[in-house]
Write an enzyme that holds these catalytic residues in place. Structure first.
Site: not given
Ligand code: IDC
Length: 328
Positions: A166, A253
């Site tokens: 991302e 994702e």
């Molecule tokens: C989130 C995880 C969370 C973790 C965080 C780290 O769900 O447990 O603490 O990352 O910063 C994304 C990302 C993905 C995120 C997810 C939800 O690719 O890594 O995971 N998210 O926030 N993009 C949009 C949402």
């Protein structure tokens, strides 16, 4: 002479008394069909459209125990998944470029690829940039990593490479595209045909931006990520515009809650997303396979089982994703 005779009878005896020869080796499993991009979709060598539907791990460093043959088997047999995604964070705690144990992380990737291959699943190796929104921050590491991966898995028809999860504040034309060109040159030197997933700007949402300057490579798909409670109609429109402009979109994702991974699930928006993905034959991977106490987790927090989850052990996200992956 007598000695020779004795040894002859002895060997005859052992030959006749030895256990039956094992049955001849079963015919090798048919390989997993290599994929290529055809128009805006993925296709097998016969030209049949293939839609990948599956599940992403959480960060490999955080939830390594779900990288197991049994977990992947449950995803395949009970969820109907045909793909898994291995999320290798680069910058967050324990990440590949932030002091994480690289050998251990690569071993997890390798185990994941092995289990997926044995089960006949496609598998995405995801270079999970997140707080490091500009992919150039760790470009040298990415090049070394994907050089190693694409050498190792050049013969695997089921491996896809996702080179930047991302990106943020990274214009397509001036930042992401040149980064992807470098990454692609590295991968193509080893693995000329594998499908490569390239992230887009603003947390992989600006997928329509690439229409004006696609990469010069036939087997690239462009990532779009959504979280149904945050991203609604205007984001579905972005996907429609991109597809209408001929961009092969791949949802590597997605979540059904808000973009933080928490808040409530938006069932209505989720079902509109699933309809759109189906209509356009867009692949999708659900975030994420773990029991963390957050809405996006596919398992309930009190479920400690690592495979064979029952319906009651799935979270609301897990239940809805399982149905969508099974195409129910
Ligand atoms: C989130 C995880 C969370 C973790 C965080 C780290 O769900 O447990 O603490 O990352 O910063 C994304 C990302 C993905 C995120 C997810 C939800 O690719 O890594 O995971 N998210 O926030 N993009 C949009 C949402």
């Amino acid at each position: 002479m007598t000695q020779k005779l004795i040894s002859f009878f002895l060997s005859l005896f052992f030959l006749l008394s030895s256990p039956a020869a094992p049955p001849s080796t079963p015919a090798a499993e048919p390989g997993i069909a290599p994929l290529h991009v055809e128009g805006t979709v993925l296709a097998d060598p016969q030209g049949n459209t293939v839609r990948l539907r599956g599940v992403s791990t959480h960060g490999l460093a955080w939830f390594p125990d779900y990288v197991s043959e049994e977990a992947f088997r449950t995803l395949k047999e009970d969820w109907g998944a045909n793909a898994v995604r291995l999320a290798l964070y680069t910058e967050e705690y324990g990440g590949y470029c932030s002091g994480g144990d690289r050998e251990k992380l690569k071993e997890l990737v390798d185990n994941g690829v092995t289990y997926a291959t044995d089960l006949g699943l496609y598998v995405i190796i995801d270079w999970h940039i997140l707080s490091d929104g500009d992919p150039r921050i760790h470009q040298d590491e990415a090049v070394r990593f994907f050089d190693e991966m694409s050498r190792k898995y050049a013969d695997h028809t089921n491996v896809l490479y996702e080179i930047c999860n991302e990106p943020q504040n990274s214009p397509w034309q001036t930042v992401i595209k040149p980064y992807a060109e470098t990454g692609l040159a590295t991968i193509r030197a080893n693995d000329p045909n594998a499908v490569v997933i390239v992230g887009t700007n603003t947390w992989s949402q600006d997928v329509e931006e690439v229409a004006a300057g696609r990469l010069d490579d036939e087997n690239v798909v462009y990532a779009f990520h959504f979280y149904a409670a945050t991203h609604k109609e205007s984001y579905r429109q972005k996907v429609k515009n991109a597809v209408a402009a001929g961009v092969p979109v791949f949802v590597s994702e997605c979540g059904l809650c808000d973009a933080s991974g928490n808040g409530g699930v938006d069932e209505n928006s989720a079902s509109q997303w699933f309809d759109l993905l189906k209509e356009e034959n867009i692949s999708f991977m659900a975030w994420s396979l773990c029991n963390k106490n957050e809405t996006a987790a596919l398992l309930k927090p009190d479920c400690t089982k690592l495979s064979g989850w029952t319906a009651e052990e799935l979270s609301q996200s897990g239940t809805l994703f399982r149905a969508a992956i099974r195409d129910e």
